[in-house]
Design a protein around this motif. Structure first.
Motif, short mmCIF file in Angstrom:
data_model
loop_
_atom_site.label_atom_id
_atom_site.label_comp_id
_atom_site.label_asym_id
_atom_site.label_seq_id
_atom_site.Cartn_x
_atom_site.Cartn_y
_atom_site.Cartn_z
N VAL A 124 45.35 48.90 52.61
CA VAL A 124 46.09 47.72 52.12
C VAL A 124 46.74 48.03 50.78
N ASP A 125 46.02 48.73 49.91
CA ASP A 125 46.60 49.11 48.62
C ASP A 125 47.85 49.96 48.80
N LYS A 126 47.82 50.86 49.77
CA LYS A 126 48.97 51.72 50.02
C LYS A 126 50.17 50.91 50.49
N VAL A 127 49.93 49.98 51.40
CA VAL A 127 51.04 49.20 51.96
C VAL A 127 51.56 48.18 50.95
N SER A 128 50.67 47.62 50.14
CA SER A 128 51.10 46.61 49.17
C SER A 128 51.59 47.22 47.87
N GLY A 129 51.41 48.53 47.72
CA GLY A 129 51.75 49.16 46.45
C GLY A 129 50.80 48.74 45.34
N GLY A 130 49.60 48.31 45.73
CA GLY A 130 48.61 47.88 44.74
C GLY A 130 48.87 46.51 44.16
N GLN A 131 49.81 45.76 44.75
CA GLN A 131 50.20 44.47 44.19
C GLN A 131 49.38 43.30 44.75
N VAL A 132 48.63 43.53 45.83
CA VAL A 132 47.82 42.47 46.44
C VAL A 132 46.35 42.71 46.11
N PRO A 133 45.69 41.78 45.43
CA PRO A 133 44.26 41.95 45.16
C PRO A 133 43.47 42.00 46.46
N VAL A 134 42.59 42.99 46.58
CA VAL A 134 41.83 43.18 47.82
C VAL A 134 40.34 43.16 47.51
N SER A 135 39.59 42.35 48.25
CA SER A 135 38.13 42.31 48.15
C SER A 135 37.52 42.87 49.42
N ILE A 136 36.37 43.51 49.28
CA ILE A 136 35.68 44.14 50.41
C ILE A 136 34.47 43.30 50.78
N MET A 137 34.34 42.94 52.05
CA MET A 137 33.20 42.14 52.49
C MET A 137 31.91 42.93 52.50
N VAL A 138 31.89 44.07 53.20
CA VAL A 138 30.68 44.90 53.27
C VAL A 138 30.66 45.80 52.05
N ALA A 139 29.77 45.51 51.13
CA ALA A 139 29.72 46.22 49.85
C ALA A 139 29.54 47.72 50.07
N PRO A 140 30.20 48.55 49.26
CA PRO A 140 30.03 50.00 49.37
C PRO A 140 28.56 50.41 49.33
N GLY A 141 28.16 51.26 50.27
CA GLY A 141 26.77 51.70 50.36
C GLY A 141 25.91 50.86 51.26
N ALA A 142 26.40 49.68 51.67
CA ALA A 142 25.63 48.79 52.54
C ALA A 142 25.85 49.16 54.00
N ASN A 143 24.91 48.79 54.84
CA ASN A 143 24.99 49.05 56.28
C ASN A 143 25.78 47.92 56.95
#
Length: 324
Positions: free
Chosen positions: A36-55
């Motif tokens: 999403v960052d690549k397509v938006s050029g970093g202009q759209v704030p993105v949140s991740i549901m499954v936290a990094p490191g979580a199953n």
């Protein structure tokens, strides 16, 4: 005398400025944020549901995430077990949010395919595309949960079991996801649609270059040594794209039985495997036991790393080093 702004008016102005933001997005897993960052050029704030490191198989959203989700404009699903469990509740928290099924049009493979030595081909959603083979016609993507559910559900037909959700581990499949992301962002923010389209084209060129680089890294591996041993079968699409074979210790979150352990140890000894790949979201206990029995080392490789392009290169090099 200078004009003065009343304290109350100033406070309201500050609140208005501080609460304004570009359309916000949610994704299920970390690699999607990179896309999403690549397509938006970093202009759209993105949140991740499954936290990094979580199953992803066991993760439950935090109250804070659900509160943030209620304000999001768009959600990009990946079609894994988390989405299947939580998507109805996510949509309930924000009924007006656009939901984009990025897995639509992708021919998914069974996670049990190698485990069961299934002779049938991978199960494909209607109108799905195999980017390494022939493309079939498909309808324009519908951004509603019930339209994507058919493609994201578990399939137990023909003994194939659960379909593999790790569609971000093949650059060709990522290109399909990029198209959905571009269209989704353009739908909620048509003013910047041209920029999203341009960014998508640029990213697709990067994906083609990465694909060539990975093929170059893996090319020296001899045909008789192209099977790698993993704990969780996350790398099936990568293996399929690059002529490798994934042999898994664990499937669908289940620890191997003593009989499975004996079979895997025998297979590891026969193949001469020197590395057992594990990922940080799962226990390494069974992998460590098998590694000791076959004289191999345990190597961590995270399919959910957020630095997706660098991680793909690291994975290719790790497989090349293990199999040469």
């Amino acid at each position: 005398m200078r004009n003065c702004i009343a304290p109350t008016t100033l406070l309201l102005l500050l609140v208005a400025v501080s609460t304004w933001a570009a359309p916000s997005a949610f994704v299920t897993v970390s690699p999607q944020k990179y896309f999403v960052d690549k397509v938006s050029g970093g202009q759209v704030p993105v949140s991740i549901m499954v936290a990094p490191g979580a199953n992803p198989h066991t993760y439950e959203p935090k109250p804070r995430q659900m509160a943030e989700l209620a304000k999001a404009k768009i959600y990009f699903t990946i079609g894994d077990s988390f989405d299947q469990t939580w998507l109805p509740r996510i949509m309930g928290a924000n009924p007006g949010m656009t939901v984009v099924h990025t897995a639509e049009g992708i021919a998914k493979i069974p996670m049990l395919e190698e485990h069961h030595h299934d002779e049938t081909g991978p199960t494909a959603a209607p109108g799905a595309v195999d980017p390494h083979g022939e493309e079939s016609s498909h309808d324009t993507q519908e951004k509603h949960a019930h339209d994507g559910k058919h493609q994201e559900e578990h399939h137990a037909e023909d003994g194939q079991g659960t379909l593999d959700p790790h569609i971000w581990l093949d650059p060709a499949l990522v290109k399909i996801q990029v198209g959905h992301i571009r269209d989704g962002l353009s739908g909620i923010d048509p003013e910047h649609a041209a920029a999203y389209a341009e960014n998508a084209v640029s990213f697709e060129r990067e994906l083609d270059a990465l694909d060539r680089e990975i093929r170059s890294i893996l090319a020296p591996i001899p045909q008789e040594r192209r099977t790698f041993l993993v704990f969780h079968p996350s790398w099936g699409y990568f293996a399929k794209a690059y002529g490798l074979t994934q042999a898994a210790i664990e499937v669908e979150g289940k620890e191997p039985s003593p009989r499975d352990m004996a079979r895997i140890i025998a297979m590891g000894k026969e193949s001469g495997a020197k590395v057992v790949f594990v990922q940080p979201q799962f226990s390494e206990k069974s992998a460590a036991v098998i590694a000791r029995q076959i004289g191999a080392t345990v190597v961590r490789l995270d399919p959910l790393a957020e630095d997706w392009d660098g991680n793909m290169r690291r994975a290719a090099q790790a497989f090349a080093d293990a199999l040469k």
